[in-house]
Design an enzyme around this catalytic site. Sequence first.
Site, PDB file in Angstrom:
ATOM      1  N   GLY A   1       0.770  -1.234   0.000  1.00 29.52           N
ATOM      2  CA  GLY A   1       0.000   0.000   0.000  1.00 29.52           C
ATOM      3  C   GLY A   1       0.801   1.284   0.000  1.00 29.52           C
ATOM      4  O   GLY A   1       0.257   2.338   0.325  1.00 29.52           O
ATOM      5  N   THR A   2       2.069   1.245  -0.392  1.00 28.73           N
ATOM      6  CA  THR A   2       2.840   2.489  -0.398  1.00 28.73           C
ATOM      7  C   THR A   2       2.294   3.474  -1.427  1.00 28.73           C
ATOM      8  O   THR A   2       2.214   4.670  -1.150  1.00 28.73           O
ATOM      9  CB  THR A   2       4.341   2.236  -0.650  1.00 28.73           C
ATOM     10  OG1 THR A   2       4.503   1.502  -1.872  1.00 28.73           O
ATOM     11  CG2 THR A   2       4.971   1.460   0.501  1.00 28.73           C
ATOM     12  N   ASN A   3       1.892   2.984  -2.593  1.00 30.75           N
ATOM     13  CA  ASN A   3       1.297   3.889  -3.578  1.00 30.75           C
ATOM     14  C   ASN A   3      -0.066   4.381  -3.116  1.00 30.75           C
ATOM     15  O   ASN A   3      -0.399   5.558  -3.290  1.00 30.75           O
ATOM     16  CB  ASN A   3       1.183   3.211  -4.950  1.00 30.75           C
ATOM     17  CG  ASN A   3       2.478   3.268  -5.725  1.00 30.75           C
ATOM     18  OD1 ASN A   3       3.192   4.254  -5.679  1.00 30.75           O
ATOM     19  ND2 ASN A   3       2.784   2.199  -6.437  1.00 30.75           N
TER      20      ASN A   3
ATOM     21  N   LEU B   1      -3.614  -6.984  -7.810  1.00 34.02           N
ATOM     22  CA  LEU B   1      -3.103  -8.088  -8.624  1.00 34.02           C
ATOM     23  C   LEU B   1      -4.161  -8.918  -9.332  1.00 34.02           C
ATOM     24  O   LEU B   1      -3.815  -9.715 -10.204  1.00 34.02           O
ATOM     25  CB  LEU B   1      -2.226  -8.999  -7.760  1.00 34.02           C
ATOM     26  CG  LEU B   1      -1.019  -8.296  -7.129  1.00 34.02           C
ATOM     27  CD1 LEU B   1      -0.191  -9.288  -6.321  1.00 34.02           C
ATOM     28  CD2 LEU B   1      -0.164  -7.602  -8.174  1.00 34.02           C
TER      29      LEU B   1
ATOM     30  N   ASN C   1      -4.614   2.161 -13.867  1.00 36.07           N
ATOM     31  CA  ASN C   1      -3.656   1.273 -13.221  1.00 36.07           C
ATOM     32  C   ASN C   1      -2.255   1.825 -13.429  1.00 36.07           C
ATOM     33  O   ASN C   1      -1.994   2.520 -14.415  1.00 36.07           O
ATOM     34  CB  ASN C   1      -3.758  -0.127 -13.852  1.00 36.07           C
ATOM     35  CG  ASN C   1      -2.816  -1.134 -13.207  1.00 36.07           C
ATOM     36  OD1 ASN C   1      -2.716  -1.209 -11.990  1.00 36.07           O
ATOM     37  ND2 ASN C   1      -2.132  -1.902 -14.025  1.00 36.07           N
TER      38      ASN C   1
ATOM     39  N   HIS D   1       1.672   0.458 -13.845  1.00 37.15           N
ATOM     40  CA  HIS D   1       2.440  -0.750 -14.154  1.00 37.15           C
ATOM     41  C   HIS D   1       3.927  -0.404 -14.071  1.00 37.15           C
ATOM     42  O   HIS D   1       4.348   0.609 -14.624  1.00 37.15           O
ATOM     43  CB  HIS D   1       2.081  -1.250 -15.554  1.00 37.15           C
ATOM     44  CG  HIS D   1       2.689  -2.567 -15.881  1.00 37.15           C
ATOM     45  ND1 HIS D   1       2.214  -3.748 -15.352  1.00 37.15           N
ATOM     46  CD2 HIS D   1       3.747  -2.887 -16.652  1.00 37.15           C
ATOM     47  CE1 HIS D   1       2.956  -4.741 -15.802  1.00 37.15           C
ATOM     48  NE2 HIS D   1       3.891  -4.240 -16.589  1.00 37.15           N
TER      49      HIS D   1
ATOM     50  N   ASP E   1      -3.075  -5.085 -18.658  1.00 34.08           N
ATOM     51  CA  ASP E   1      -2.076  -4.109 -19.107  1.00 34.08           C
ATOM     52  C   ASP E   1      -2.191  -3.704 -20.572  1.00 34.08           C
ATOM     53  O   ASP E   1      -1.208  -3.324 -21.184  1.00 34.08           O
ATOM     54  CB  ASP E   1      -0.660  -4.648 -18.827  1.00 34.08           C
ATOM     55  CG  ASP E   1      -0.449  -4.976 -17.369  1.00 34.08           C
ATOM     56  OD1 ASP E   1      -0.966  -4.233 -16.512  1.00 34.08           O
ATOM     57  OD2 ASP E   1       0.219  -5.977 -17.069  1.00 34.08           O
TER      58      ASP E   1
ATOM     59  N   GLU F   1       6.984   6.040  -9.308  1.00 38.36           N
ATOM     60  CA  GLU F   1       5.588   5.872  -8.917  1.00 38.36           C
ATOM     61  C   GLU F   1       5.171   6.924  -7.900  1.00 38.36           C
ATOM     62  O   GLU F   1       4.107   7.541  -8.043  1.00 38.36           O
ATOM     63  CB  GLU F   1       5.374   4.480  -8.317  1.00 38.36           C
ATOM     64  CG  GLU F   1       5.489   3.354  -9.316  1.00 38.36           C
ATOM     65  CD  GLU F   1       5.469   1.985  -8.661  1.00 38.36           C
ATOM     66  OE1 GLU F   1       5.146   1.019  -9.362  1.00 38.36           O
ATOM     67  OE2 GLU F   1       5.795   1.871  -7.447  1.00 38.36           O
TER      68      GLU F   1
END
EC number: 2.1.2.2
Length: 187
Positions: free
Chosen positions: A12-14, A84, A101, A103, A144, A173
Site C-alpha cells: 500500500g505504499t502507492n 493483482l 492502473n 504498471h 495491461d 511511482e
Amino acid sequence: MKKIIVFASGSGTNAENIIKYFEKTEIARVVSVFTNNASAKVIERAKNHLIPIEIFSKDDLTERTILHKIQKIDPDLIVLAGFLLKFPENIIEKYPNKIINIHPALLPNYGGKGMYGMHIHRAIVNNKEKETGISIHYVNEHYDEGGIIFQKNVALTDSDTPETVAEKIHELEQKYFPEIIQTILEQ
C-alpha cells in the site's frame, strides 16, 4: 470534491502516497480502499488515515458484490495501485475511462498476466535492458492493454539489480502517480 477509490493487494505504499497527496488538495479525496488480501499492509495504512476499508474475496469481485459497493460510493475515479487480480468486465463497463492502473514497466513490454513487481524487475535485469519505467494506463478487459495515459522512463546500468530497479521504479511511482491522477480528475 471528487471521490477516488483505491484497489490494492499489498503493502500500500502507492495507495498511502495517493491518500496523503489528496489530503493536501481541494480536488479529491480517497474515500475508500478495497483489498482482496485480508493481511495486506494497505489496510493499516488506510486505517491510519481514517479511510474506510473493504476486504473482499475473489468471488465477491466477480459476483457483482463489489460493483454494487462501488456504485453506492459513486467514485469519479477508480485507481488500481498494486492490485493483482484481473478487474472484472462488469465494473469496467460501468466505469469506462474511469479506472486506471500503474504498471512498473514501459508497456507494452513486460505486461500481462503474472507480470508484476519483482517478476518484472528480474526479467528486465536478465534481459539487460538499458531503461525501464512506469506506465499509467486505463484498465480494459485485458491485463495491461488499456490506453496509455503516461509513461516515464529511467536509465539502467549494468550494475543494476532487481532490487535497485525496484527502488528506481518506486521513486517514479511516488512522484508521478498522484500528479497524473490529479490531471485526469481536472479534465
